[in-house]
Motif scaffolding. Structure first.
Motif: not given
Length: 274
Positions: A161-172
């Motif tokens: 749920s961390d914003p950076e993790a969510l960004r990376a998952l969508l970013g992938g």
């Protein structure tokens, strides 16, 4: 004496109007071609396997060292580490979407049915990027979960749920979708699978590291702006190289470079013989 009777002329049967070639029909045709080619299945299988499998392996091997008190490696850079290699499959698939039609001669059939070439290129790009966006996002999530499992066992796991993790998952998903379009542009431009794949690998993997040898500020900015360096930042929770552009800025640069490549490829595609 008989009287000749003139039969009324029969109106010729009206020809059945051919179905109008809409963009939706082009999308359907490109989707049919993409999903019925065996290379698509094998390439996407390699993408998922490399991305998830290598992430799990590196996190399994490195979790102990990463949990050490004196560790200075960015833990978040490891949870999608396998995507560094899985992205190669996305690039190859993009090249194949264009170059395979030239090698098989299918491009002549495609252009006979759809003479307007810009819509054909747009349909190929839309189908390819849509598929890679969905599969890339799913693969990024699977890679994160697989790698984070081993990190969590050492007490250094990340919250999804961390914003950076969510960004990376969508970013992938975003990164591999645009990378596939980059490969498509190379395939249309070069019309040769081996040559386009070689140039793509060199641009994304090799040259991006070699430009570090260029001295001064020019070399630093050249390194930041190389397609692989600029685009991949969005797919990682943390960066191994803190000198890279910010994730969304880098992705915007990469998307712009890909759009320029597709524009040049489309311009040549519209003017060259099949």
């Amino acid at each position: 004496m008989t009287t000749a009777t003139l039969e009324p002329a029969t109106a010729p049967a009206r020809a059945t109007a051919a179905p109008r070639l809409t963009f939706g029909r082009l999308l359907d045709a490109e989707w049919t071609k993409l999903r019925t080619v065996r290379s698509t299945v094998w390439t996407l299988t390699a993408f998922v396997t490399l991305s998830v499998g290598l992430t799990a392996l590196i996190c399994l091997a490195a979790a102990g060292e990463l949990s050490a008190a004196d560790n200075d490696e960015p833990v978040g850079a490891f949870v999608t580490w396998g995507l560094l290699f899985g992205q190669l499959a996305a690039l190859v698939l993009g090249v194949l979407v264009a170059s395979a039609e030239y090698s098989s001669g299918m491009i002549r059939t495609t252009l006979a049915a759809a003479p307007r070439r810009w819509p054909v290129l747009a349909a190929k790009t839309t189908v390819l990027t849509g598929l890679l966006l969905v599969l890339g996002t799913i693969t990024s999530v699977a890679s994160f979960l697989a790698g984070n499992y081993f990190l969590s066992r050492e007490g250094i796991g990340l919250e999804i749920s961390d914003p950076e993790a969510l960004r990376a998952l969508l970013g992938g998903g975003l990164y591999v979708a645009v990378l596939g379009a980059f490969g498509l542009g190379l395939g249309v431009l070069m019309r040769h699978t081996a040559g386009a794949v070689t140039v793509g690998i060199a641009t994304i993997f090799v040259v991006g590291n070699l430009v570090n040898l260029v001295p001064g500020a020019f070399g630093e900015w050249l390194m930041k702006l190389m397609p692989g360096n600029a685009g991949s930042a969005i797919a990682n929770v943390e960066q191994f190289n803190p000198e890279l552009l910010e994730p969304w800025v880098g992705f915007a640069v990469f998307a712009g470079e890909t759009a320029l490549l597709l524009a040049v490829a489309g311009w040549l595609f519209a003017r060259r013989d099949a």
